[in-house]
Design a protein around this motif. Structure first.
Motif, PDB file in Angstrom:
ATOM      1  N   ASP A   1      55.666  10.696 -15.729  1.00 28.38           N
ATOM      2  CA  ASP A   1      56.267  10.255 -16.989  1.00 28.38           C
ATOM      3  C   ASP A   1      56.842   8.846 -16.857  1.00 28.38           C
ATOM      4  OD1 ASP A   1      55.621  12.619 -18.204  1.00 28.38           O
ATOM      5  OD2 ASP A   1      57.627  13.500 -18.034  1.00 28.38           O
ATOM      6  N   ALA A   2      57.342   8.519 -15.683  1.00 29.48           N
ATOM      7  CA  ALA A   2      57.990   7.218 -15.475  1.00 29.48           C
ATOM      8  C   ALA A   2      56.999   6.089 -15.249  1.00 29.48           C
ATOM      9  CB  ALA A   2      58.965   7.297 -14.300  1.00 29.48           C
ATOM     10  N   ILE A   3      55.931   6.341 -14.478  1.00 29.11           N
ATOM     11  CA  ILE A   3      55.051   5.233 -14.081  1.00 29.11           C
ATOM     12  C   ILE A   3      53.588   5.466 -14.432  1.00 29.11           C
ATOM     13  CG2 ILE A   3      56.597   4.560 -12.210  1.00 29.11           C
ATOM     14  CD1 ILE A   3      54.616   5.821 -10.230  1.00 29.11           C
ATOM     15  N   GLY A   4      53.268   6.611 -15.011  1.00 30.65           N
ATOM     16  CA  GLY A   4      51.883   6.881 -15.345  1.00 30.65           C
ATOM     17  C   GLY A   4      51.147   7.577 -14.215  1.00 30.65           C
ATOM     18  N   GLN A   5      49.903   7.927 -14.480  1.00 33.43           N
ATOM     19  CA  GLN A   5      49.069   8.674 -13.544  1.00 33.43           C
ATOM     20  C   GLN A   5      48.314   7.714 -12.640  1.00 33.43           C
ATOM     21  OE1 GLN A   5      48.495  12.269 -13.372  1.00 33.43           O
ATOM     22  NE2 GLN A   5      47.641  11.580 -11.441  1.00 33.43           N
ATOM     23  N   ARG A   6      48.263   8.015 -11.366  1.00 37.08           N
ATOM     24  CA  ARG A   6      47.465   7.253 -10.414  1.00 37.08           C
ATOM     25  C   ARG A   6      46.540   8.200  -9.653  1.00 37.08           C
ATOM     26  NH1 ARG A   6      48.638   2.110  -9.024  1.00 37.08           N
ATOM     27  NH2 ARG A   6      50.490   1.152  -9.922  1.00 37.08           N
ATOM     28  N   ARG A   7      45.364   7.697  -9.315  1.00 35.97           N
ATOM     29  CA  ARG A   7      44.446   8.488  -8.504  1.00 35.97           C
ATOM     30  C   ARG A   7      44.786   8.254  -7.035  1.00 35.97           C
ATOM     31  NH1 ARG A   7      39.948   7.982 -11.275  1.00 35.97           N
ATOM     32  NH2 ARG A   7      39.528   5.884 -10.535  1.00 35.97           N
ATOM     33  N   PRO A   8      45.192   9.275  -6.296  1.00 37.28           N
ATOM     34  CA  PRO A   8      45.638   9.068  -4.916  1.00 37.28           C
ATOM     35  C   PRO A   8      44.471   8.891  -3.939  1.00 37.28           C
ATOM     36  CG  PRO A   8      45.706  11.392  -5.444  1.00 37.28           C
ATOM     37  CD  PRO A   8      45.325  10.686  -6.725  1.00 37.28           C
ATOM     38  N   VAL A   9      44.786   8.354  -2.784  1.00 38.44           N
ATOM     39  CA  VAL A   9      43.816   8.312  -1.697  1.00 38.44           C
ATOM     40  C   VAL A   9      43.492   9.757  -1.300  1.00 38.44           C
ATOM     41  CG1 VAL A   9      43.382   7.560   0.668  1.00 38.44           C
ATOM     42  CG2 VAL A   9      44.716   6.111  -0.867  1.00 38.44           C
ATOM     43  N   PRO A  10      42.217  10.149  -1.252  1.00 40.52           N
ATOM     44  CA  PRO A  10      41.874  11.538  -0.893  1.00 40.52           C
ATOM     45  C   PRO A  10      42.331  11.876   0.525  1.00 40.52           C
ATOM     46  CG  PRO A  10      39.992  10.399  -1.853  1.00 40.52           C
ATOM     47  CD  PRO A  10      41.026   9.354  -1.586  1.00 40.52           C
ATOM     48  N   LEU A  11      42.721  13.118   0.728  1.00 41.16           N
ATOM     49  CA  LEU A  11      43.200  13.542   2.041  1.00 41.16           C
ATOM     50  C   LEU A  11      42.150  13.320   3.122  1.00 41.16           C
ATOM     51  CD1 LEU A  11      45.324  14.897   3.812  1.00 41.16           C
ATOM     52  CD2 LEU A  11      44.376  17.123   3.122  1.00 41.16           C
ATOM     53  N   GLU A  12      40.879  13.539   2.793  1.00 47.67           N
ATOM     54  CA  GLU A  12      39.828  13.352   3.790  1.00 47.67           C
ATOM     55  C   GLU A  12      39.794  11.908   4.292  1.00 47.67           C
ATOM     56  OE1 GLU A  12      39.164  16.947   1.534  1.00 47.67           O
ATOM     57  OE2 GLU A  12      39.546  14.872   0.924  1.00 47.67           O
ATOM     58  N   LEU A  13      40.016  10.946   3.386  1.00 49.32           N
ATOM     59  CA  LEU A  13      40.050   9.540   3.798  1.00 49.32           C
ATOM     60  C   LEU A  13      41.312   9.251   4.607  1.00 49.32           C
ATOM     61  CD1 LEU A  13      38.907   6.704   3.780  1.00 49.32           C
ATOM     62  CD2 LEU A  13      39.920   6.355   1.519  1.00 49.32           C
ATOM     63  N   VAL A  14      42.407   9.876   4.228  1.00 54.45           N
ATOM     64  CA  VAL A  14      43.644   9.723   5.003  1.00 54.45           C
ATOM     65  C   VAL A  14      43.411  10.172   6.443  1.00 54.45           C
ATOM     66  CG1 VAL A  14      46.035  10.499   5.228  1.00 54.45           C
ATOM     67  CG2 VAL A  14      45.110  10.001   2.955  1.00 54.45           C
ATOM     68  N   VAL A  15      42.747  11.316   6.617  1.00 51.17           N
ATOM     69  CA  VAL A  15      42.453  11.826   7.955  1.00 51.17           C
ATOM     70  C   VAL A  15      41.519  10.884   8.695  1.00 51.17           C
ATOM     71  CG1 VAL A  15      41.323  13.696   9.230  1.00 51.17           C
ATOM     72  CG2 VAL A  15      42.897  14.232   7.349  1.00 51.17           C
ATOM     73  N   ASP A  16      40.489  10.397   8.035  1.00 47.57           N
ATOM     74  CA  ASP A  16      39.537   9.490   8.680  1.00 47.57           C
ATOM     75  C   ASP A  16      40.238   8.221   9.179  1.00 47.57           C
ATOM     76  OD1 ASP A  16      37.465  11.232   8.232  1.00 47.57           O
ATOM     77  OD2 ASP A  16      36.756  10.232   6.415  1.00 47.57           O
ATOM     78  N   GLU A  17      41.120   7.652   8.356  1.00 52.63           N
ATOM     79  CA  GLU A  17      41.849   6.449   8.769  1.00 52.63           C
ATOM     80  C   GLU A  17      42.758   6.741   9.957  1.00 52.63           C
ATOM     81  OE1 GLU A  17      42.191   3.969   4.539  1.00 52.63           O
ATOM     82  OE2 GLU A  17      43.973   4.746   5.531  1.00 52.63           O
ATOM     83  N   ALA A  18      43.409   7.893   9.928  1.00 50.02           N
ATOM     84  CA  ALA A  18      44.305   8.248  11.030  1.00 50.02           C
ATOM     85  C   ALA A  18      43.531   8.432  12.331  1.00 50.02           C
ATOM     86  CB  ALA A  18      45.077   9.518  10.678  1.00 50.02           C
ATOM     87  N   LEU A  19      42.327   8.957  12.251  1.00 51.86           N
ATOM     88  CA  LEU A  19      41.520   9.128  13.454  1.00 51.86           C
ATOM     89  C   LEU A  19      41.039   7.795  14.011  1.00 51.86           C
ATOM     90  CD1 LEU A  19      39.453  12.331  12.648  1.00 51.86           C
ATOM     91  CD2 LEU A  19      40.934  11.976  14.634  1.00 51.86           C
ATOM     92  N   VAL A  20      40.654   6.886  13.134  1.00 52.45           N
ATOM     93  CA  VAL A  20      40.272   5.541  13.603  1.00 52.45           C
ATOM     94  C   VAL A  20      41.431   4.909  14.360  1.00 52.45           C
ATOM     95  CG1 VAL A  20      39.719   3.196  12.850  1.00 52.45           C
ATOM     96  CG2 VAL A  20      38.522   5.147  11.826  1.00 52.45           C
ATOM     97  N   ALA A  21      42.636   5.007  13.800  1.00 54.07           N
ATOM     98  CA  ALA A  21      43.810   4.427  14.451  1.00 54.07           C
ATOM     99  C   ALA A  21      44.099   5.117  15.778  1.00 54.07           C
ATOM    100  CB  ALA A  21      45.015   4.529  13.519  1.00 54.07           C
ATOM    101  N   ALA A  22      43.938   6.437  15.836  1.00 53.26           N
ATOM    102  CA  ALA A  22      44.191   7.168  17.080  1.00 53.26           C
ATOM    103  C   ALA A  22      43.210   6.756  18.168  1.00 53.26           C
ATOM    104  CB  ALA A  22      44.099   8.677  16.825  1.00 53.26           C
ATOM    105  N   ARG A  23      41.957   6.557  17.790  1.00 55.71           N
ATOM    106  CA  ARG A  23      40.963   6.107  18.777  1.00 55.71           C
ATOM    107  C   ARG A  23      41.279   4.703  19.273  1.00 55.71           C
ATOM    108  NH1 ARG A  23      37.247   8.839  14.874  1.00 55.71           N
ATOM    109  NH2 ARG A  23      36.609  10.813  15.856  1.00 55.71           N
TER     110      ARG A  23
END
Length: 348
Positions: free
Chosen positions: A314-336
């Protein structure tokens, strides 16, 4: 990210952005992403951080370019804080002792220093008349009852006497102080209850679950889940969180009336499901261990923690979030990358 709301990168507008925005804890994981987002939107930014948890390299390019002014110091030091608030038009207070492991190790320090920090920053906001954003936490809800958590839910419902709740008590005290000051007309302020926030810069030593799972998978080939894994969480990308904070700053006059907003992702996932997402991408195995083995016999787990985001939408409108699968993929790249090229940090 394909936003449905305002275009990211737009120039910041509003009275809160006419001067300099102070971000305490701005070299931390969330703080560094936020200050870069504010710079992208055209804001002048100053960071106050004692580097006890923050890392200067996170914002080093912006500091070198002059886009961010960095002050090394603590919100608990009166002189440091007074220097940091000069000529600021808004304050975002992120500096805190965070992470379940750190809090459980020293709950008294987490309680006293976190309360003292928000009191000091609120005092300066009152003195100079600057609007204030306070980073609270979903911990204030307590263990939860299986429903999406709403801002008007009773805080700490079902919480026992475990040391983990000292952090929640401190955050709730900060919320109440800011709400009281806002209701009296003394300050414009809001509190943001952050749910599980993650991203590639989050390291396993933070105690947060996704980078720890990724490090387990990459370095040991076995992911360790504390408890039975049926605990339900929501995980939001730090860039989405930073964008939400920046959006709220753009609406300072309309929204800063002492209210509380949940900030996070509405997608629910069990901890075991998250572990298997990581395992499926790495070939790692998954094992479970009792919470008591990691945190001691008195540790209280949170079974369900997912936000109701209606107030934020209600305050800032709707946003499409980063999908969880992409969040996991980015975290794995960083871990490697961390596993292949470990970074040795100089003492702060």
């Amino acid at each position: 990210m394909g936003d449905l709301g305002e275009e990211r990168g737009a120039t910041v507008v509003g009275a809160a952005m006419e001067g300099t925005v102070l971000v305490t804890g701005g070299a931390g994981f969330v703080g560094a992403t936020l200050v870069r987002e504010l710079v992208r939107r055209g804001a002048r930014v100053r960071v106050l951080d004692d580097l006890s948890c923050g890392r200067l390299e996170r914002i080093a390019p912006e500091v070198r370019s002059g886009a961010i002014e960095f002050l090394r110091g603590s919100v608990l030091d009166r002189g440091d804080l007074a220097s940091a608030v000069r000529d600021v038009s808004a304050i975002v207070h992120l500096a805190a002792i965070v992470g379940v492991e750190r809090v459980v190790r020293d709950p008294e320090r987490a309680l006293l220093e976190n309360v003292a920090g928000v009191r000091a920053v609120l005092g300066e906001a009152l003195r100079i008349g600057a609007p204030l954003v306070f980073a609270s936490s979903s911990e204030v809800y307590g263990p939860g009852d299986g429903r999406a958590m709403r801002e008007d839910d009773e805080p700490l419902r079902g919480a026992g006497d475990s040391s983990r709740w000292s952090y929640a008590v401190a955050k709730l005290a900060g919320e109440r102080m800011i709400a009281a000051a806002a209701r009296s007309g003394a300050v414009r302020g809001i509190s943001l209850r952050f749910f599980n926030t993650t991203g590639p810069e989050q390291t396993p030593d933070s105690g947060m679950v996704l980078p720890r799972f990724c490090a387990d998978a990459v370095e040991r080939g076995t992911i360790t889940v504390h408890g039975d894994g049926s605990q339900v969480r929501s995980f939001s990308h730090v860039a989405d969180v930073a964008a939400a904070v920046a959006d709220l700053l753009q609406r300072v006059d309309a929204t800063f009336d002492g209210r509380v907003f949940n900030v996070g992702s509405g997608r629910a996932v069990s901890v075991l499901e998250l572990a298997h997402l990581v395992a499926a991408r790495t070939g790692a195995s998954v094992r479970t261990v009792p919470h008591a083995d990691a945190f001691g016999p008195d540790f209280e787990d949170v079974r369900h923690r997912v936000p109701d985001l209606a107030a934020l939408r209600d305050a800032i409108g709707q946003r499409r979030p980063v999908p969880l699968e992409l969040v996991v993929d980015e975290a794995l790249v960083a871990a490697r990358q961390r596993a292949s090229s470990p970074i040795v940090l100089a003492a702060p």
